[in-house]
Design a protein around this motif. Sequence first.
Motif, short mmCIF file in Angstrom:
data_model
loop_
_atom_site.label_atom_id
_atom_site.label_comp_id
_atom_site.label_asym_id
_atom_site.label_seq_id
_atom_site.Cartn_x
_atom_site.Cartn_y
_atom_site.Cartn_z
N GLY A 10 0.79 -1.22 0.00
CA GLY A 10 0.00 0.00 0.00
C GLY A 10 0.83 1.27 0.00
N THR A 11 2.15 1.13 0.14
CA THR A 11 3.02 2.31 0.17
C THR A 11 4.17 2.26 -0.82
N ASP A 32 9.75 3.39 -1.24
CA ASP A 32 8.48 4.10 -1.37
C ASP A 32 7.98 3.99 -2.80
N ALA A 33 6.71 4.33 -3.01
CA ALA A 33 6.13 4.22 -4.35
C ALA A 33 6.85 5.11 -5.36
N GLY A 34 7.38 6.24 -4.90
CA GLY A 34 7.95 7.21 -5.81
C GLY A 34 9.17 6.75 -6.58
N GLY A 94 -1.91 -6.12 -0.93
CA GLY A 94 -0.58 -6.25 -1.52
C GLY A 94 -0.45 -7.58 -2.23
N SER A 95 0.69 -7.76 -2.88
CA SER A 95 0.98 -9.03 -3.52
C SER A 95 1.47 -10.02 -2.46
N SER A 213 -6.92 1.30 -11.27
CA SER A 213 -6.51 0.33 -10.25
C SER A 213 -5.27 0.80 -9.51
N TRP A 214 -4.90 0.09 -8.47
CA TRP A 214 -3.76 0.46 -7.64
C TRP A 214 -2.44 -0.04 -8.21
#
Length: 352
Positions: A10-11, A32-34, A94-95, A213-214
């Motif tokens: 999620g992050t 992080d996602a970035g 999450g996966s 989607s995410w």
Amino acid sequence: MRYSGIAWTGTGYEVAVLDEDGRPAAPPARFDAGPVAAVTGHLLRLQREFAAAGESLLTVIDSTNGVLDGGLIGAGLAVCRADPWVLPPRSGFGSVPAEELALAAVRDPAAVFRLSAATGTLGGRDTQPAGDPDALAQLHRAGRCLSAGDRRRPVVALTFDDGPHPPYTGRILDVLDRYAVPATFFCVGLHALAHPAELERIAAAGHQIANHSWSHPYLPDLSPGELLAQLARTDEAIDTVVGTAAGAAGRAGHGRRMFRPPYGSHTPDMLRRLTESGDTVVLWDVEASDWTLPGTEAITRALLDRSRPGSVILLHDGGGDRSQTAEALPGVIEGLLARGYGFARVDAMPRA
């Protein structure tokens, strides 16, 4: 051989690296996602270290992660996909854990599918049915699914998937600004979380922001609860940046969410749940497979040859190197303008 697994959360992302005996071959890492480039750089450093010791590196994702493989492959990494039947069940948002992804290849390298720029994330599963044509036709008749607009009106919709993703989203926005053309951006939640400045610019320019989607999963592999969580988390990431009112304005009337299924995949159960939640499913009728990097001229030619009144045109601003798409866009817009076409956001497309 060394095996790395990349899990999404999620992050952001988690990376685990194992040797042929399933033991850690490098410390686990979190990102992080970035900084997707940081994930790529981390794996490239490990690849060089392993190569110096005479070992190669294989990286494994799963079918619920469609946001990383294009960039990883473009950087020169070997990437495979592990499918649900070779993995333990997922738990939470999450996966499966990164270590389990790597272990799938450790246990049986032949059980994971090698990906390439040409295959895309779903290589080896392309022959599976995408969904139920009858259920989709019912949604079309109810006005809850859009693949194209009114064929009698010379208006088309430019749509961009998988972003926001700098620098490509910015370059595409520059072109759209130059020609004063509106567009629709179907955003992935992980990227919306990572790149708020690009998301703000999309909204400020008056373009539509919609849900993609995410983590860009293959939807038939998700449970109903996982599907709804993907949509809700993505809405939250978008609304956090552009505000709930602005986010609702990017959806079809009364705040209804517009959702494009990754790969256009769907199942009857998924369509039923989307119907219950009030979503509008947006597909497309024209694409140039720009994600395969066919070249700027090929993208331009394909879109001009295939577009007709009411077309919903699929392009990409994320998920890998999208420089060809950005370079092709002026020629596409000028060519369509020369043929008398106008442009609209998806939520403003004239309908038959």
